[in-house]
Write a protein that holds these residues in place. Structure first.
Motif, PDB file in Angstrom:
ATOM      1  N   SER A  11      74.903  17.716 129.834  1.00  0.00           N
ATOM      2  CA  SER A  11      74.687  18.961 129.218  1.00  0.00           C
ATOM      3  C   SER A  11      75.821  19.836 129.384  1.00  0.00           C
ATOM      4  N   LEU A  13      79.067  22.026 129.047  1.00  0.00           N
ATOM      5  CA  LEU A  13      80.385  21.696 128.659  1.00  0.00           C
ATOM      6  C   LEU A  13      80.919  20.148 128.630  1.00  0.00           C
ATOM      7  N   ARG A  36      73.433  12.407 136.299  1.00  0.00           N
ATOM      8  CA  ARG A  36      72.190  11.859 136.533  1.00  0.00           C
ATOM      9  C   ARG A  36      71.269  11.553 135.631  1.00  0.00           C
ATOM     10  N   TYR A 148      80.785  29.052 145.765  1.00  0.00           N
ATOM     11  CA  TYR A 148      81.162  28.627 144.380  1.00  0.00           C
ATOM     12  C   TYR A 148      82.708  29.019 144.169  1.00  0.00           C
ATOM     13  N   THR A 183      75.624  28.160 128.972  1.00  0.00           N
ATOM     14  CA  THR A 183      75.195  26.798 129.071  1.00  0.00           C
ATOM     15  C   THR A 183      73.985  26.940 130.223  1.00  0.00           C
TER      16      THR A 183
HETATM   17  N1  LIG Z   1      78.733  27.664 132.585  1.00  0.00           N
HETATM   18  C1  LIG Z   1      79.623  28.417 133.068  1.00  0.00           C
HETATM   19  O1  LIG Z   1      79.367  29.792 133.044  1.00  0.00           O
HETATM   20  C2  LIG Z   1      80.783  27.869 133.674  1.00  0.00           C
HETATM   21  C3  LIG Z   1      81.975  28.801 134.047  1.00  0.00           C
HETATM   22  C4  LIG Z   1      82.998  28.322 134.722  1.00  0.00           C
HETATM   23  C5  LIG Z   1      82.930  26.946 134.763  1.00  0.00           C
HETATM   24  N2  LIG Z   1      81.766  26.264 134.709  1.00  0.00           N
HETATM   25  C6  LIG Z   1      82.128  24.896 135.394  1.00  0.00           C
HETATM   26  O2  LIG Z   1      81.882  24.024 134.290  1.00  0.00           O
HETATM   27  C7  LIG Z   1      81.056  22.704 134.672  1.00  0.00           C
HETATM   28  C8  LIG Z   1      80.000  22.342 133.734  1.00  0.00           C
HETATM   29  O3  LIG Z   1      79.209  23.287 133.963  1.00  0.00           O
HETATM   30  P1  LIG Z   1      78.074  23.567 132.600  1.00  0.00           P
HETATM   31  O4  LIG Z   1      78.237  24.875 132.356  1.00  0.00           O
HETATM   32  O5  LIG Z   1      78.312  22.653 131.473  1.00  0.00           O
HETATM   33  O6  LIG Z   1      76.639  23.479 133.394  1.00  0.00           O
HETATM   34  P2  LIG Z   1      75.472  22.300 133.187  1.00  0.00           P
HETATM   35  O7  LIG Z   1      75.107  22.442 131.700  1.00  0.00           O
HETATM   36  O8  LIG Z   1      74.503  22.961 134.207  1.00  0.00           O
HETATM   37  O9  LIG Z   1      76.263  21.006 133.401  1.00  0.00           O
HETATM   38  C9  LIG Z   1      76.380  20.448 134.720  1.00  0.00           C
HETATM   39  C10 LIG Z   1      76.593  19.111 134.543  1.00  0.00           C
HETATM   40  O10 LIG Z   1      76.734  18.595 136.043  1.00  0.00           O
HETATM   41  C11 LIG Z   1      75.833  17.409 136.169  1.00  0.00           C
HETATM   42  N3  LIG Z   1      75.614  17.218 137.525  1.00  0.00           N
HETATM   43  C12 LIG Z   1      75.096  18.075 138.622  1.00  0.00           C
HETATM   44  N4  LIG Z   1      74.894  17.517 139.502  1.00  0.00           N
HETATM   45  C13 LIG Z   1      75.512  16.110 139.684  1.00  0.00           C
HETATM   46  C14 LIG Z   1      75.609  15.048 140.230  1.00  0.00           C
HETATM   47  N5  LIG Z   1      75.178  15.145 141.693  1.00  0.00           N
HETATM   48  N6  LIG Z   1      76.168  13.929 139.995  1.00  0.00           N
HETATM   49  C15 LIG Z   1      76.618  13.877 138.710  1.00  0.00           C
HETATM   50  N7  LIG Z   1      76.533  14.800 137.977  1.00  0.00           N
HETATM   51  C16 LIG Z   1      76.005  16.102 138.275  1.00  0.00           C
HETATM   52  C17 LIG Z   1      74.894  17.856 135.337  1.00  0.00           C
HETATM   53  O11 LIG Z   1      73.889  16.540 134.960  1.00  0.00           O
HETATM   54  P3  LIG Z   1      72.850  15.824 135.712  1.00  0.00           P
HETATM   55  O12 LIG Z   1      71.952  16.926 136.039  1.00  0.00           O
HETATM   56  O13 LIG Z   1      72.137  14.944 134.785  1.00  0.00           O
HETATM   57  O14 LIG Z   1      73.069  15.170 136.843  1.00  0.00           O
HETATM   58  C18 LIG Z   1      75.274  18.304 134.143  1.00  0.00           C
HETATM   59  O15 LIG Z   1      75.682  17.269 133.116  1.00  0.00           O
HETATM   60  C19 LIG Z   1      80.867  23.118 136.175  1.00  0.00           C
HETATM   61  O16 LIG Z   1      81.862  22.314 136.855  1.00  0.00           O
HETATM   62  C20 LIG Z   1      80.908  24.421 136.331  1.00  0.00           C
HETATM   63  O17 LIG Z   1      81.240  24.790 137.450  1.00  0.00           O
HETATM   64  C21 LIG Z   1      80.852  26.686 134.135  1.00  0.00           C
END
Ligand SMILES: NC(=O)c1ccc[n+]([C@@H]2O[C@H](COP(=O)([O-])OP(=O)(O)OC[C@H]3O[C@@H](n4cnc5c(N)ncnc54)[C@H](OP(=O)(O)O)[C@@H]3O)[C@@H](O)[C@H]2O)c1
Length: 254
Positions: A11, A13, A36, A148, A183
């Motif tokens: 999902s 990014l 996962r 975090y 996201t």
């Molecule tokens: N969205 C924001 O505002 C933001 C801002 C700055 C940085 N970030 C960073 O960007 C990255 C991606 O976040 P996102 O915004 O794309 O959020 P997201 O849509 O919730 O994606 C998180 C991803 O991590 C995977 N994940 C979670 N637990 C896991 C585990 N134990 N093993 C393997 N995969 C796992 C999830 O997949 P499954 O659930 O299928 O495992 C999902 O694909 C993160 O590191 C986040 O900290 C996000």
């Protein structure tokens, strides 16, 4: 076999990286998607031109990581790019969030990212690229987002040091530090607390963050910060005493 590995690819990014890298890198044999939810990644694969492997694993589980390590040994691919996106955050006071969930954040955001990076490095060659998803939360300690922000400060520091270490091997590391991105991140992050309203004003779509990250990575830049407000925030965090910024954030937060 030349491959790209993307963690957190089910999902947000990570999914967006899969879509954009699929369009840009036509000489890649396979994209390996890791998270996962395997079925979700299989769905995403159907929309991509490059052959994909959906690898369902929990990066915080030792057994799953050992299985992945064995897969790498068997296939012995050349990893042209590793994108470490898997991660999550929880807002709220340290004392209010169950300890297990906070240590889980450290396990995934710091330990699993380090392990995945270490496992992949032997398979990377001159010209390979590493994209590490940090956050603008890495720029400043953040009350009600304490663990975090600390995990992302770790990712940024680790990745910047690694970038120096890997120069001799011709491998570049880009740390990506976006502000809020639209996201599913917030579905989990807001379980115990709310995002500051001022932060929500700066929210950007994932496509924009990823396009900039790929541009910066191709240009060999060590840091990728998307959008003017977050670039300004980065500069302020370097110039102003952090106590003053804490005070300002509290004022805006009211
Ligand atoms: N969205 C924001 O505002 C933001 C801002 C700055 C940085 N970030 C960073 O960007 C990255 C991606 O976040 P996102 O915004 O794309 O959020 P997201 O849509 O919730 O994606 C998180 C991803 O991590 C995977 N994940 C979670 N637990 C896991 C585990 N134990 N093993 C393997 N995969 C796992 C999830 O997949 P499954 O659930 O299928 O495992 C999902 O694909 C993160 O590191 C986040 O900290 C996000």
């Amino acid at each position: 076999m030349n491959i790209i590995i993307i963690t957190g690819a089910s999902s947000g990014l990570g999914e967006e990286f899969a879509r954009q890298l699929d369009r840009l890198f036509t000489r890649i044999d396979e994209i390996w998607l890791i998270a996962r939810r395997k079925e979700r990644m299989e769905e995403i694969s159907k929309g991509l031109q490059t052959r994909c492997r959906a690898i369902g694993l929990d990066m915080t589980e030792q057994g799953d990581m050992e299985r992945f390590c064995a897969m790498l040994k068997k296939e012995a691919p050349v990893i042209r790019m590793l994108v470490n996106c898997a991660g999550f955050g929880l807002m709220g006071a340290v004392a209010r969030i169950p300890l297990r969930e906070q240590t889980e954040m450290i396990r995934l955001n710091c330990m699993a990212l380090t392990e995945m990076t270490h496992l992949c490095l032997p398979y990377m060659r001159r010209g390979s690229r590493l994209i590490q998803m940090a956050s603008s939360a890495a720029f400043l300690p953040q009350e009600n987002f304490a663990v975090y922000a600390a995990t992302k400060a770790y990712v940024l520091s680790f990745s910047q040091a690694l970038n120096q270490e890997l120069k001799a091997r011709g491998i570049k590391v880009t740390s990506v530090c976006p502000g809020p991105v639209d996201t599913a991140f917030f579905d989990i992050a807001e379980r115990y607390g709310k995002t500051l309203a001022v932060k929500k004003l700066t929210i950007v779509p994932p496509a924009r963050v990823v396009a900039k990250a790929i541009r910066d990575c191709r240009a060999g830049r060590a840091l990728s910060v998307c959008s003017l407000p977050i670039q300004a925030f980065h500069i302020l965090c370097k110039l102003l005493p952090h106590e003053l910024i804490f005070h300002l954030m509290r004022l805006f937060g009211r």
